[in-house]
Design an enzyme around this catalytic site. Structure first.
Site, short mmCIF file in Angstrom:
data_model
loop_
_atom_site.label_atom_id
_atom_site.label_comp_id
_atom_site.label_asym_id
_atom_site.label_seq_id
_atom_site.Cartn_x
_atom_site.Cartn_y
_atom_site.Cartn_z
N SER A 135 0.83 -1.21 0.00
CA SER A 135 0.00 0.00 0.00
C SER A 135 0.87 1.26 0.00
O SER A 135 0.50 2.27 -0.62
CB SER A 135 -0.98 0.01 1.18
OG SER A 135 -0.30 0.13 2.40
N ARG A 155 13.23 -8.15 5.28
CA ARG A 155 14.58 -8.67 5.52
C ARG A 155 15.51 -7.53 5.95
O ARG A 155 15.27 -6.37 5.65
CB ARG A 155 15.13 -9.33 4.25
CG ARG A 155 14.25 -10.42 3.67
CD ARG A 155 14.26 -11.67 4.53
NE ARG A 155 15.55 -12.29 4.61
CZ ARG A 155 15.96 -13.32 3.87
NH1 ARG A 155 15.14 -13.85 2.97
NH2 ARG A 155 17.17 -13.84 4.01
N ASN A 210 13.70 3.71 5.24
CA ASN A 210 12.66 2.76 5.67
C ASN A 210 11.55 3.53 6.37
O ASN A 210 11.77 4.60 6.94
CB ASN A 210 13.25 1.73 6.63
CG ASN A 210 12.24 0.67 7.04
OD1 ASN A 210 11.46 0.19 6.20
ND2 ASN A 210 12.20 0.32 8.31
N HIS A 228 8.52 3.03 9.33
CA HIS A 228 8.15 2.15 10.44
C HIS A 228 6.92 2.73 11.14
O HIS A 228 6.87 3.93 11.43
CB HIS A 228 9.32 2.04 11.42
CG HIS A 228 9.05 1.06 12.52
ND1 HIS A 228 9.08 -0.31 12.32
CD2 HIS A 228 8.69 1.25 13.81
CE1 HIS A 228 8.77 -0.91 13.45
NE2 HIS A 228 8.54 0.00 14.37
C1 GRF Z 1 3.91 -0.51 6.89
O1 GRF Z 1 3.14 -0.35 8.06
C2 GRF Z 1 5.34 -0.10 7.14
O2 GRF Z 1 5.47 0.93 8.07
C3 GRF Z 1 5.94 -1.36 7.70
O3 GRF Z 1 5.34 -2.40 6.97
C4 GRF Z 1 4.05 -1.98 6.52
C5 GRF Z 1 4.01 -2.19 5.04
O4 GRF Z 1 2.72 -2.00 4.54
N1 GRF Z 1 7.38 -1.34 7.61
P1 GRF Z 1 2.48 -2.00 2.97
O5 GRF Z 1 3.12 -3.28 2.42
O6 GRF Z 1 3.12 -0.78 2.40
O7 GRF Z 1 0.99 -2.01 2.80
#
Ligand code: GRF
Length: 206
Positions: free
Chosen positions: A14, A82, A96, A98
């Site tokens: 997403s 990973r 990244n 989070h």
């Molecule tokens: C997100 O909540 C991101 O912060 C975390 O993994 C999730 C990935 O969601 N690292 P998507 O695959 O982008 O829907």
């Protein structure tokens, strides 16, 4: 000049879709996106296919070789499950996202763990990637509030909504070498323009 970025994910995608749509809707479409997954069946690759964006299944072990041979201005991890090794990190700048206010709740299931801990403010963090999980220098953070009536589902939805607004904007700031600021996010041209339902910015959440 066109900037080249890679979006890396292992699952849903997403955030990738939010990033792709953000740059697609820009007047000057000067960002070229490639989507990479370490899971050949990941939904993120299907989303890329549907959006007509270059996409590639890349086994984790091939990362270093790939980034050595292919030069990108930026690689952004969005749900990539990973930990990148030192060799891979040599060849590109990696970001990244989070779903918590790091350094609180690093690692998996951060949204649920934050909610169950009873914190009243959590949120989203975008940071540089190092060999240590969720430890690199923080670039941007954005809060999501949890009040007495907030359910886990609502908190989760709001956290993802904030991610989708924040990540593309921060990526653009990094690509343009501009420091991220909240003021810029609230400008209709670049940010939510006061129309998102994401919490915390004050521009659209009462
Ligand atoms: C997100 O909540 C991101 O912060 C975390 O993994 C999730 C990935 O969601 N690292 P998507 O695959 O982008 O829907």
């Amino acid at each position: 000049m066109t900037k080249k970025i890679v979006v890396m994910g292992s699952g849903n995608g997403s955030n990738f879709e939010a990033i792709a749509n953000y740059f697609k809707n820009k007047k000057n479409k000067d960002v070229d996106i490639t989507c990479i997954s370490d899971d050949e069946n990941a939904k993120i690759l299907k989303r890329a296919e549907n959006l007509g964006i270059k996409n590639l299944y890349l086994p984790f072990e091939k990362n270093a070789e790939f980034f050595k041979e292919n030069k990108y201005d930026l690689a952004v991890m969005a749900g990539y499950m990973r930990i990148l090794d030192k060799e891979t990190l040599k060849y590109c700048k990696f970001l990244n996202i989070h779903p918590s206010l790091l350094p609180a709740f690093p690692g998996k299931n951060a949204i649920k763990r934050a909610f169950e801990s009873g914190v009243k403010v959590s949120g989203v963090t975008i940071h540089h990637v190092t060999e240590e999980v969720d430890k690199g220098r923080i670039i941007a953070q954005y809060p999501v509030f949890i009040d007495i009536m907030t359910t886990l589902e609502e908190f989760e939805t709001e956290t993802h909504s904030v991610e989708h607004k924040l990540y593309p904007f921060v990526i653009e700031s990094v690509l343009n070498d501009v420091l991220f600021s909240f003021d810029m996010l609230l400008k209709p041209e670049s940010g939510c323009g006061g129309n998102c339902s994401g919490g915390g910015c004050g521009g659209c959440h009462g």
